[in-house]
Design a protein around this motif. Structure first.
Motif, mmCIF file in Angstrom:
data_model
loop_
_atom_site.group_PDB
_atom_site.id
_atom_site.type_symbol
_atom_site.label_atom_id
_atom_site.label_comp_id
_atom_site.label_asym_id
_atom_site.label_seq_id
_atom_site.Cartn_x
_atom_site.Cartn_y
_atom_site.Cartn_z
ATOM 1 N N GLU A 1 0.813 -1.211 0.000
ATOM 2 C CA GLU A 1 0.000 0.000 0.000
ATOM 3 C C GLU A 1 0.851 1.267 0.000
ATOM 4 N N CYS A 2 2.088 1.156 0.468
ATOM 5 C CA CYS A 2 3.016 2.304 0.503
ATOM 6 C C CYS A 2 4.303 1.910 -0.213
ATOM 7 N N PRO A 3 4.322 1.941 -1.523
ATOM 8 C CA PRO A 3 5.475 1.453 -2.286
ATOM 9 C C PRO A 3 6.782 2.173 -1.991
ATOM 10 N N THR A 4 6.723 3.372 -1.416
ATOM 11 C CA THR A 4 7.949 4.120 -1.092
ATOM 12 C C THR A 4 8.423 3.847 0.332
ATOM 13 N N ALA A 5 7.703 3.022 1.069
ATOM 14 C CA ALA A 5 8.056 2.753 2.465
ATOM 15 C C ALA A 5 9.243 1.801 2.566
ATOM 16 N N THR A 6 10.013 1.966 3.637
ATOM 17 C CA THR A 6 11.021 0.974 4.017
ATOM 18 C C THR A 6 10.600 0.424 5.375
ATOM 19 N N ILE A 7 10.668 -0.894 5.493
ATOM 20 C CA ILE A 7 10.051 -1.557 6.638
ATOM 21 C C ILE A 7 11.034 -2.512 7.301
ATOM 22 N N THR A 8 11.067 -2.464 8.609
ATOM 23 C CA THR A 8 11.796 -3.446 9.402
ATOM 24 C C THR A 8 10.762 -4.350 10.060
ATOM 25 N N ALA A 9 10.840 -5.636 9.774
ATOM 26 C CA ALA A 9 9.904 -6.607 10.340
ATOM 27 C C ALA A 9 10.656 -7.452 11.359
ATOM 28 N N MET A 10 10.308 -7.279 12.627
ATOM 29 C CA MET A 10 11.024 -7.923 13.722
ATOM 30 C C MET A 10 10.216 -9.086 14.273
ATOM 31 N N GLU A 11 10.912 -10.198 14.532
ATOM 32 C CA GLU A 11 10.248 -11.400 15.039
ATOM 33 C C GLU A 11 11.261 -12.239 15.796
ATOM 34 N N LEU A 12 10.850 -12.755 16.939
ATOM 35 C CA LEU A 12 11.747 -13.579 17.744
ATOM 36 C C LEU A 12 11.899 -14.992 17.183
ATOM 37 N N SER A 13 10.836 -15.532 16.592
ATOM 38 C CA SER A 13 10.853 -16.897 16.079
ATOM 39 C C SER A 13 11.484 -16.970 14.691
ATOM 40 N N GLY A 14 12.536 -17.749 14.559
ATOM 41 C CA GLY A 14 13.168 -17.922 13.260
ATOM 42 C C GLY A 14 12.266 -18.619 12.261
ATOM 43 N N ARG A 15 11.485 -19.571 12.726
ATOM 44 C CA ARG A 15 10.570 -20.285 11.819
ATOM 45 C C ARG A 15 9.475 -19.362 11.315
ATOM 46 N N ALA A 16 8.983 -18.504 12.192
ATOM 47 C CA ALA A 16 7.986 -17.534 11.744
ATOM 48 C C ALA A 16 8.585 -16.591 10.706
ATOM 49 N N LEU A 17 9.832 -16.168 10.916
ATOM 50 C CA LEU A 17 10.487 -15.293 9.943
ATOM 51 C C LEU A 17 10.628 -15.967 8.580
ATOM 52 N N ASP A 18 10.867 -17.275 8.571
ATOM 53 C CA ASP A 18 10.937 -17.998 7.303
ATOM 54 C C ASP A 18 9.617 -17.896 6.545
ATOM 55 N N VAL A 19 8.512 -18.013 7.270
ATOM 56 C CA VAL A 19 7.186 -17.891 6.657
ATOM 57 C C VAL A 19 6.986 -16.472 6.136
ATOM 58 N N ALA A 20 7.371 -15.491 6.935
ATOM 59 C CA ALA A 20 7.208 -14.090 6.529
ATOM 60 C C ALA A 20 8.038 -13.771 5.285
ATOM 61 N N ARG A 21 9.273 -14.250 5.257
ATOM 62 C CA ARG A 21 10.122 -14.015 4.073
ATOM 63 C C ARG A 21 9.493 -14.643 2.827
ATOM 64 N N HIS A 22 8.965 -15.854 2.976
ATOM 65 C CA HIS A 22 8.306 -16.521 1.849
ATOM 66 C C HIS A 22 7.123 -15.682 1.358
ATOM 67 N N ASN A 23 6.318 -15.179 2.277
ATOM 68 C CA ASN A 23 5.159 -14.381 1.884
ATOM 69 C C ASN A 23 5.578 -13.072 1.219
ATOM 70 N N ALA A 24 6.632 -12.453 1.732
ATOM 71 C CA ALA A 24 7.117 -11.209 1.116
ATOM 72 C C ALA A 24 7.568 -11.453 -0.312
ATOM 73 N N SER A 25 8.266 -12.559 -0.525
ATOM 74 C CA SER A 25 8.706 -12.907 -1.878
ATOM 75 C C SER A 25 7.515 -13.177 -2.790
ATOM 76 N N ALA A 26 6.511 -13.894 -2.263
ATOM 77 C CA ALA A 26 5.328 -14.224 -3.064
ATOM 78 C C ALA A 26 4.570 -12.980 -3.488
ATOM 79 N N HIS A 27 4.645 -11.928 -2.679
ATOM 80 C CA HIS A 27 3.912 -10.699 -2.985
ATOM 81 C C HIS A 27 4.832 -9.584 -3.505
#
Length: 298
Positions: free
Chosen positions: A144-170
């Protein structure tokens, strides 16, 4: 266990009726809907097409795939985990038992955040997503904000793997930096931020024991529980956000039923914020709070 004969010719209508009865007996509140969703998945079609042809034959392979999902659903495993995906903001997100299943309520947080961005006129916002999970907040914010830069913080490494996959998919990986960390005083990477977003854990111990089996037995406990009163995450996020936001930057938080007044109190008592606002979800229940970092006065 299905009451249909394995050697019989089974139609869509027959298998759905049997499945609906089984899921109702298992205590599931939406037995027909769940049966339709799972059968459509097994037959690689849509619910609309499925219901338009209830006399269609279900093949043996399709029936076996459907039965495997049904057996898991009868044990109250969430449909989203059976499908490995959940829709949010009209987008499909991969979900696994390492992340919470996205809820429609959280779209209220995104809507409120976008209202703030438009009102503030921030052209290239710097955003921190605290506890990103499957990445839905960071990813929708990036789209929604193509000019934004975002830091996505998460304690769980496995959750981050899912998030990275979703970011790539979108197609928003370039906008998002994923960081495995707890939210603590030493976390300064990317600061100061224009916006800090979070849908943190907010379930208390007593409420947790009353949750549906789909939640209590399958979704990650660490992403749900937040101490004896459900406020532990807010006690950490609010004061640190006051240090990590630029003056005039906004903190945007989701909270649980009836928690608005207490979250409001914690923000107000911090002293680092002003302009507190609360917003409601689609049911009319208060769900989101935002507050601006108070300007530094000389």
């Amino acid at each position: 266990m299905s009451t249909l004969k394995s050697d019989a010719l089974i139609t869509v209508g027959e298998i759905l009726q049997d499945a609906e009865n089984r899921l109702r007996e298992a205590g599931i509140n939406t037995p027909r809907l769940d049966a339709e969703v799972l059968l459509a998945e097994a037959m690689n079609t849509t619910r609309t097409r499925l219901m338009a042809d209830v006399d269609r034959e279900v093949t043996a392979v399709q029936s076996m795939a459907f039965e495997a999902m049904m057996a898991r659903r009868e044990q109250r495993e969430p449909v989203a985990y059976l499908l490995d995906r959940k829709e949010f903001w009209s987008l499909d997100f991969t979900v696994t038992p390492d992340v919470l299943i996205p809820r429609p309520d959280t779209e209220c947080l995104i809507e409120h955040f976008l209202t703030l961005v438009k009102r503030d006129g921030v052209e290239a916002p710097r955003i921190l997503d605290v506890g990103t999970g499957s990445g839905i907040l960071a990813i929708v914010a990036a789209r929604e904000c193509p000019t934004a830069t975002i830091t996505a913080m998460e304690l769980s490494g496995r959750a981050l793997d899912v998030a990275r996959h979703n970011a790539s998919a979108h197609n928003v990986s370039a906008q998002i930096q994923f960081v495995q960390a707890d939210f603590h005083r030493e976390f300064w990477e990317g600061a100061p931020f224009d916006y800090i977003l979070s849908n943190p854990p907010y379930i208390d111990y007593e409420t947790y024991e009353t949750l549906a089996p789909e939640i209590r037995e399958y979704e990650p406990k660490q992403a749900l529980l937040a101490g004896h009163d459900g406020m532990d995450a807010y006690r950490k996020i609010i004061p640190l956000s006051a240090m990590l936001l630029r003056p005039g930057g906004s903190l945007v938080l989701e909270f649980g039923d009836d928690q608005g007044p207490e979250v409001n109190r914690l923000v107000a008592e911090n002293g680092g914020f002003e302009g507190i606002e609360r917003a409601s979800d689609y049911t009319g229940a208060e769900r989101v709070l935002s507050a601006r970092r108070r300007a530094v006065r000389g």
